[in-house]
Design an enzyme around this catalytic site. Structure first.
Site, mmCIF file in Angstrom:
data_model
loop_
_atom_site.group_PDB
_atom_site.id
_atom_site.type_symbol
_atom_site.label_atom_id
_atom_site.label_comp_id
_atom_site.label_asym_id
_atom_site.label_seq_id
_atom_site.Cartn_x
_atom_site.Cartn_y
_atom_site.Cartn_z
ATOM 1 N N GLY A 17 0.834 -1.209 0.000
ATOM 2 C CA GLY A 17 0.000 0.000 0.000
ATOM 3 C C GLY A 17 0.864 1.252 0.000
ATOM 4 O O GLY A 17 2.091 1.176 0.161
ATOM 5 N N LEU A 18 0.203 2.386 -0.162
ATOM 6 C CA LEU A 18 0.900 3.673 -0.230
ATOM 7 C C LEU A 18 1.674 3.974 1.041
ATOM 8 O O LEU A 18 1.361 3.428 2.114
ATOM 9 C CB LEU A 18 -0.120 4.793 -0.450
ATOM 10 C CG LEU A 18 -0.910 4.803 -1.759
ATOM 11 C CD1 LEU A 18 -1.967 5.914 -1.722
ATOM 12 C CD2 LEU A 18 0.013 4.977 -2.962
ATOM 13 N N SER A 19 2.622 4.858 0.940
ATOM 14 C CA SER A 19 3.326 5.354 2.120
ATOM 15 C C SER A 19 2.299 6.014 3.040
ATOM 16 O O SER A 19 1.456 6.784 2.583
ATOM 17 C CB SER A 19 4.381 6.384 1.685
ATOM 18 O OG SER A 19 5.003 6.932 2.818
ATOM 19 N N GLY A 20 2.333 5.665 4.292
ATOM 20 C CA GLY A 20 1.387 6.240 5.250
ATOM 21 C C GLY A 20 0.046 5.534 5.306
ATOM 22 O O GLY A 20 -0.845 5.926 6.064
ATOM 23 N N ALA A 21 -0.115 4.478 4.519
ATOM 24 C CA ALA A 21 -1.398 3.764 4.514
ATOM 25 C C ALA A 21 -1.618 3.025 5.837
ATOM 26 O O ALA A 21 -2.756 2.803 6.252
ATOM 27 C CB ALA A 21 -1.461 2.783 3.346
ATOM 28 N N GLY A 22 -0.533 2.612 6.482
ATOM 29 C CA GLY A 22 -0.671 1.929 7.771
ATOM 30 C C GLY A 22 -0.027 0.555 7.831
ATOM 31 O O GLY A 22 -0.264 -0.214 8.758
ATOM 32 N N LYS A 23 0.832 0.258 6.867
ATOM 33 C CA LYS A 23 1.465 -1.063 6.819
ATOM 34 C C LYS A 23 2.252 -1.350 8.091
ATOM 35 O O LYS A 23 2.090 -2.404 8.714
ATOM 36 C CB LYS A 23 2.396 -1.166 5.589
ATOM 37 C CG LYS A 23 1.695 -0.916 4.264
ATOM 38 C CD LYS A 23 2.653 -0.959 3.081
ATOM 39 C CE LYS A 23 3.728 0.101 3.084
ATOM 40 N NZ LYS A 23 3.230 1.496 2.999
ATOM 41 N N THR A 24 3.104 -0.418 8.467
ATOM 42 C CA THR A 24 3.945 -0.638 9.649
ATOM 43 C C THR A 24 3.108 -0.673 10.926
ATOM 44 O O THR A 24 3.293 -1.549 11.782
ATOM 45 C CB THR A 24 5.040 0.453 9.740
ATOM 46 O OG1 THR A 24 5.872 0.357 8.575
ATOM 47 C CG2 THR A 24 5.903 0.281 10.981
ATOM 48 N N SER A 91 5.786 -1.864 -2.197
ATOM 49 C CA SER A 91 5.719 -2.835 -3.303
ATOM 50 C C SER A 91 4.691 -2.421 -4.358
ATOM 51 O O SER A 91 3.666 -3.073 -4.518
ATOM 52 C CB SER A 91 5.465 -4.258 -2.793
ATOM 53 O OG SER A 91 4.523 -4.329 -1.735
HETATM 54 N N1 LIG Z 1 -6.603 1.498 10.661
HETATM 55 C C1 LIG Z 1 -5.364 2.012 10.640
HETATM 56 N N2 LIG Z 1 -4.341 1.196 10.380
HETATM 57 C C2 LIG Z 1 -3.076 1.671 10.355
HETATM 58 N N3 LIG Z 1 -2.731 2.948 10.572
HETATM 59 C C3 LIG Z 1 -3.713 3.813 10.837
HETATM 60 C C4 LIG Z 1 -5.070 3.392 10.884
HETATM 61 N N4 LIG Z 1 -5.818 4.461 11.171
HETATM 62 C C5 LIG Z 1 -4.971 5.490 11.317
HETATM 63 N N5 LIG Z 1 -3.690 5.130 11.117
HETATM 64 C C6 LIG Z 1 -2.492 6.001 11.188
HETATM 65 O O1 LIG Z 1 -1.888 6.081 9.890
HETATM 66 C C7 LIG Z 1 -0.461 6.183 9.987
HETATM 67 C C8 LIG Z 1 0.175 5.036 9.181
HETATM 68 O O2 LIG Z 1 1.581 5.152 9.177
HETATM 69 P P1 LIG Z 1 2.541 3.912 8.864
HETATM 70 O O3 LIG Z 1 2.058 2.710 9.590
HETATM 71 O O4 LIG Z 1 3.931 4.357 9.104
HETATM 72 O O5 LIG Z 1 2.297 3.708 7.295
HETATM 73 P P2 LIG Z 1 3.177 2.872 6.247
HETATM 74 O O6 LIG Z 1 4.021 1.907 6.993
HETATM 75 O O7 LIG Z 1 2.161 2.219 5.369
HETATM 76 O O8 LIG Z 1 3.979 3.904 5.491
HETATM 77 C C9 LIG Z 1 -0.120 6.113 11.461
HETATM 78 O O9 LIG Z 1 0.061 7.424 11.924
HETATM 79 C C10 LIG Z 1 -1.381 5.482 12.079
HETATM 80 O O10 LIG Z 1 -1.582 5.869 13.419
HETATM 81 MG MG LIG Z 2 6.113 1.640 7.016
#
Ligand SMILES: Nc1ncnc2c1ncn2[C@@H]1O[C@H](COP(=O)(O)OP(=O)(O)O)[C@@H](O)[C@H]1O
Ligand SMILES: [Mg+2]
Length: 191
Positions: A17-24, A91
Site C-alpha cells: 500500500g501507499l506510504s502512510g497507509a498503515g502497513k507498519t 511494493s
Molecule cells: N486502521 C489504521 N491502520 C493503520 N494505521 C492507521 C489506521 N488508522 C490510522 N492510522 C495512522 O496512519 C499512519 C500510518 O503510518 P505507517 O504505519 O507508518 O504507514 P506505512 O508503513 O504504510 O507507510 C499512522 O500514523 C497510524 O496511526
Molecule cells: Mg512503514
C-alpha cells in the site's frame, strides 16, 4: 472449515500500500499477537530493509523491483522453514509482487492496506508527501510514481475507516480462517 490444517506451516503476510497507509502500524500489532500465539515471527519492513539488505538501492522501477525480489527471497526461505513472516513494503508493482507470490505459492497472503491518497497525504507521517507535492522528492509513489493495486488480495484493509486494532484483528481472523492460526477465544482479541 479448513481450520487446523496449516498450524505448523510458515506463511508470508505481505502488506502492500501507499506510504502512510498503515502497513507498519498494523504489522506491529499483528507481530505482537503472533509472538503471543506462536512465539516465532520475523518482520521485514521496507524502511529497515533499505538500510541493510537493500542498502544503496534507489526508487527507479528496476531498483524497487530488486528490493521486492530480495525481500521475497528472504521471506521464501523463512516461510519454507515454518517461520511466520510479515513484510511491510509499498511494493508498488504488481508484477514483482506476483513473482514473489509464485515463489511462495500457497503460503503467500497478500494484504492490501488501502487508504486514499488524500488521507495518506493528510497524515503525512514522515513529511514526505509535502516534499513530493512540492517537487522536492521525485518519483514518489502515488504522487509522481505509480501504485498498482492488487487484483485479488487475500484481504483488503480500509485504514481510513477503521482503527489500527480493527485492521489487525481482520488480519488475525484471516490467518485463522486459512488455518494458520488456531481460533482464539473472543476475549483474547477484545481488549
Ligand atoms: N486502521 C489504521 N491502520 C493503520 N494505521 C492507521 C489506521 N488508522 C490510522 N492510522 C495512522 O496512519 C499512519 C500510518 O503510518 P505507517 O504505519 O507508518 O504507514 P506505512 O508503513 O504504510 O507507510 C499512522 O500514523 C497510524 O496511526
Ligand atoms: Mg512503514
Amino acid at each position: 472449515m479448513e481450520s487446523g490444517t496449516k498450524l505448523d506451516r510458515g506463511f508470508t503476510l505481505w502488506f502492500t500500500g501507499l506510504s502512510g497507509a498503515g502497513k507498519t502500524t498494523v504489522s506491529e500489532i499483528v507481530e505482537k499477537e503472533l509472538r503471543k500465539r506462536i512465539g516465532t515471527v520475523e518482520v521485514l519492513d521496507g524502511d529497515i530493509v533499505r538500510t541493510n539488505l537493500s542498502k544503496g538501492l534507489g526508487f527507479s522501477r528496476a531498483d524497487r523491483d530488486t528490493n521486492i525480489l530480495r525481500i521475497g527471497f528472504v521471506a521464501k526461505l523463512l516461510t519454507r522453514n515454518g517461520v511466520p513472516v510479515i513484510v511491510s513494503a509499498i511494493s508498488p508493482y504488481k508484477e514483482a509482487r506476483d513473482m514473489v507470490r509464485q515463489d511462495i505459492v500457497e503460503d503467500f497472503i497478500e494484504v492490501y492496506v488501502y487508504c486514499p491518497l488524500e488521507v495518506c497525504a493528510e497524515r503525512d507521517v514522515k513529511g514526505l508527501y509535502k516534499k513530493a507535492f512540492e517537487g522536492e522528492i521525485q518519483g514518489f509513489t502515488g504522487v509522481s510514481d505509480p501504485y498498482e493495486p492488487p487484483a485479488a488480495p487475500e484481504l483488503t484493509l480500509r485504514t481510513d475507516e477503521e482503527e489500527p486494532e480493527e485492521s489487525a484483528s481482520k488480519v488475525i481472523a484471516k490467518l485463522e480462517e486459512l488455518g494458520y492460526l488456531e481460533p482464539a477465544e473472543e476475549l483474547d482479541r477484545a481488549s
